[in-house]
Design an enzyme around this catalytic site. Structure first.
Site, PDB file in Angstrom:
ATOM      1  CG  HIS A 126      -1.975  -1.013   1.204  1.00 55.60           C
ATOM      2  ND1 HIS A 126      -3.080  -0.969   2.035  1.00 55.60           N
ATOM      3  CD2 HIS A 126      -2.139  -2.135   0.448  1.00 55.60           C
ATOM      4  CE1 HIS A 126      -3.861  -2.005   1.800  1.00 55.60           C
ATOM      5  NE2 HIS A 126      -3.307  -2.730   0.827  1.00 55.60           N
ATOM      6  CD  GLU A 128      -1.799   4.517   3.405  1.00 61.67           C
ATOM      7  OE1 GLU A 128      -2.943   4.824   3.766  1.00 61.67           O
ATOM      8  OE2 GLU A 128      -1.564   3.662   2.529  1.00 61.67           O
ATOM      9  CB  CYS A 156      -6.144  -0.676   5.481  1.00 60.73           C
ATOM     10  SG  CYS A 156      -4.388  -1.109   5.293  1.00 60.73           S
ATOM     11  CB  CYS A 159      -1.585   1.699   6.251  1.00 62.54           C
ATOM     12  SG  CYS A 159      -1.354   0.949   4.617  1.00 62.54           S
TER      13      CYS A 159
END
Length: 282
Positions: A126, A128, A156, A159
């Site tokens: 992801h 992040e 999420c 992260c």
């Protein structure tokens, strides 16, 4: 007219001008462009409703220096994503239209990343996570105490956990994720009053939604999108013409952003230089 009504009138005027500037028929010319796109077709009637919704959702607080800085960095995060826009969310893409920027204690942008789960063949990639991992490796430091992450989609659980463990101070998101969001708030829940309950996670990360119109428009369009479908995912919504248009305005909005607080002029200049050299130049 007393002070309360003067401020209320000023807020109304400010919001009205913001709507005109952001969604007027024609934007100012800019020296920076993410990429050249054909006209993005959207439903004018639905777009008018979205603008009204966004206007109603805006906070009724006068702008301050901190909000202005948050707006600068959030527009940069949207622009980072649009610079490599994915027109579908299939497995052959880089990943999804989600990205982040990292800002240090001195309010300077120091790193950026986009979601790359497909090209990396790794579902942990992801924006992040990549942002944190890449920067810590580059600077050889163990945590990010006092740093802020600006991300286009609410973090999420994965992260969020990484933000807690690396001592991130704040995260500002550019769209709510009704399915996978509120992860930071869940870690802060105190369930000790329940049998076998737990205290909140010992570290703190402040999570806030952006006050930009872009954020509220994305939230509105996503609600409409989901109301017309039995099953879908937010990553699919983030390939729609509506989402694309909202992201496409970001760099011009940043270039033309009128700075009210002197200390933020340098910050805007640095953010634009970072975009041109580090994002477009990569």
């Amino acid at each position: 007219m007393n002070k309360f009504y003067q401020e209320k009138l000023l807020i109304t005027i400010t919001v009205f001008i913001s709507v005109i500037l952001l969604f007027g028929c024609r934007q100012k010319e800019t020296v920076i462009s993410a990429n050249k796109e054909s006209v993005i077709k959207i439903d004018d009637s639905l777009f008018s409703k979205a603008k009204e919704y966004a206007k109603n959702q805006l906070e009724t607080n006068l702008s301050n220096s901190k909000i202005e800085r948050d707006n600068i960095f959030m527009l940069l995060a949207y622009a980072v994503v649009y610079a490599d826009w994915q027109n579908s969310d299939n497995k052959h893409n880089r990943g999804y239209n989600i990205g982040s920027v990292l800002v240090n204690k001195e309010n300077a942008v120091v790193s950026w990343a986009r979601n790359s789960v497909n090209v990396k063949k790794n579902m942990t990639q992801h924006g992040e996570v990549r942002l944190i991992e890449n920067f810590l490796k580059e600077v050889a430091q163990k945590d990010l105490k006092g740093y802020t992450i600006y991300t286009t989609l609410e973090p999420c659980a994965m992260c969020s956990g990484m933000m807690f463990l690396t001592n991130i101070e704040r995260t500002i998101y550019g769209q709510k994720d009704p399915a996978y969001g509120n992860a930071i708030e869940r870690l802060e829940l105190n369930s000790t009053s329940l049998p076998n309950g737990y205290p909140p996670y010992p570290r703190k990360v402040k999570s806030e939604g952006s006050t930009l119109l872009n954020r509220h428009l994305l939230d509105y369009y996503y609600d409409v999108y989901m109301s017309e479908r039995k099953e879908s995912h937010i990553t699919q919504f983030l390939t729609t013409p509506e989402a694309k248009y909202i992201f496409s305005t970001a760099i011009n909005d940043l270039v033309n952003y009128t700075i009210k607080f002197e200390e933020n002029k340098r910050i805007k200049k640095q953010a634009l230089e970072f975009y041109e050299k580090q994002v477009l130049g990569s």
